[in-house]
Design an enzyme around this catalytic site. Structure first.
Site, mmCIF file in Angstrom:
data_model
loop_
_atom_site.group_PDB
_atom_site.id
_atom_site.type_symbol
_atom_site.label_atom_id
_atom_site.label_comp_id
_atom_site.label_asym_id
_atom_site.label_seq_id
_atom_site.Cartn_x
_atom_site.Cartn_y
_atom_site.Cartn_z
ATOM 1 N N ASP A 101 0.856 -1.179 0.000
ATOM 2 C CA ASP A 101 0.000 0.000 0.000
ATOM 3 C C ASP A 101 0.894 1.231 0.000
ATOM 4 O OD1 ASP A 101 -2.879 1.021 0.355
ATOM 5 O OD2 ASP A 101 -1.736 2.190 1.813
ATOM 6 N N THR A 102 0.582 2.187 -0.858
ATOM 7 C CA THR A 102 1.400 3.387 -1.010
ATOM 8 C C THR A 102 0.535 4.633 -0.882
ATOM 9 O OG1 THR A 102 2.890 2.227 -2.528
ATOM 10 C CG2 THR A 102 2.985 4.633 -2.539
#
Length: 202
Positions: A77-78
């Protein structure tokens, strides 16, 4: 390349991100794509971006791993982080404009959380990485032109960085692959470590 192809487990990318798929393909890893499709919160529950991306990467990995009898799930997840708030994916073009205006002329943090989940052992290895990204000051005309490209769709921070040179974005510190959404340098080390530690027969 040969060592990557001989990893003793199948790789499952728990993401529909074209950027993460591109990174995996460029690195020469054989993998399957099975997006997690979980709901993502818009705020950091603990007020800390590192915990936010770490928790979301774990949740994504868990959602896919529970459906797989074997293999290694790779989830990530970014998000951007500016002034103590998550800079996530835009809901629409108006939201993308708002996000880009807030980032214009600033240096912001870009965090990626990664979780590797091995099945059937359920051994998990997770980490988080930070990059600092500078966005050039953008005029209204430049923002209008960028919005028309639609490159902001589905991207944290309402942008996707261009390689090898982006006209608006400069990576001050950290890895370029982390900005795309999957830190490949540390991923390669983690995959090798897991292959040795789990002692899965080839």
């Amino acid at each position: 390349m040969a060592a990557r192809a001989q990893l003793p487990f199948r790789l499952i990318l728990a993401s529909g991100s074209w950027g993460r798929r591109w990174l995996m393909e460029q690195a020469g890893y054989p993998f399957e794509v099975k997006p997690s499709n979980i709901d993502e919160p818009t705020e950091a529950r603990l007020g800390d971006c590192r915990h936010y991306v770490g928790e979301l990467a774990w949740l994504k990995a868990e959602a896919v791993a529970r459906k797989e009898p074997d293999g290694l799930v790779i989830a990530a997840d970014t998000v951007g982080w500016l002034n103590g708030k998550v800079v996530g994916k835009p809901e629409d073009e108006a939201d993308a404009r708002r996000i880009i205006k807030s980032l214009s002329g600033t240096v912001h943090e870009l965090w990626t959380g990664v979780c590797l989940w091995h099945r059937p052992s359920d051994f998990q290895f997770c980490w988080q990485e930070r990059s600092l990204v500078r966005m050039a000051p953008l005029s209204d005309a430049e923002i209008d032109a960028y919005l028309k490209t639609r490159k902001w769709e589905g991207c944290s921070g309402a942008y996707s960085i261009e390689f090898p040179h982006d006209p608006y974005l400069t990576i001050e510190t950290g890895s370029a692959s982390n900005v795309v959404g999957l830190p490949m340098e540390s991923l390669e080390k983690a995959l090798g470590w897991m292959a040795r530690s789990l002692m899965v027969p080839a």
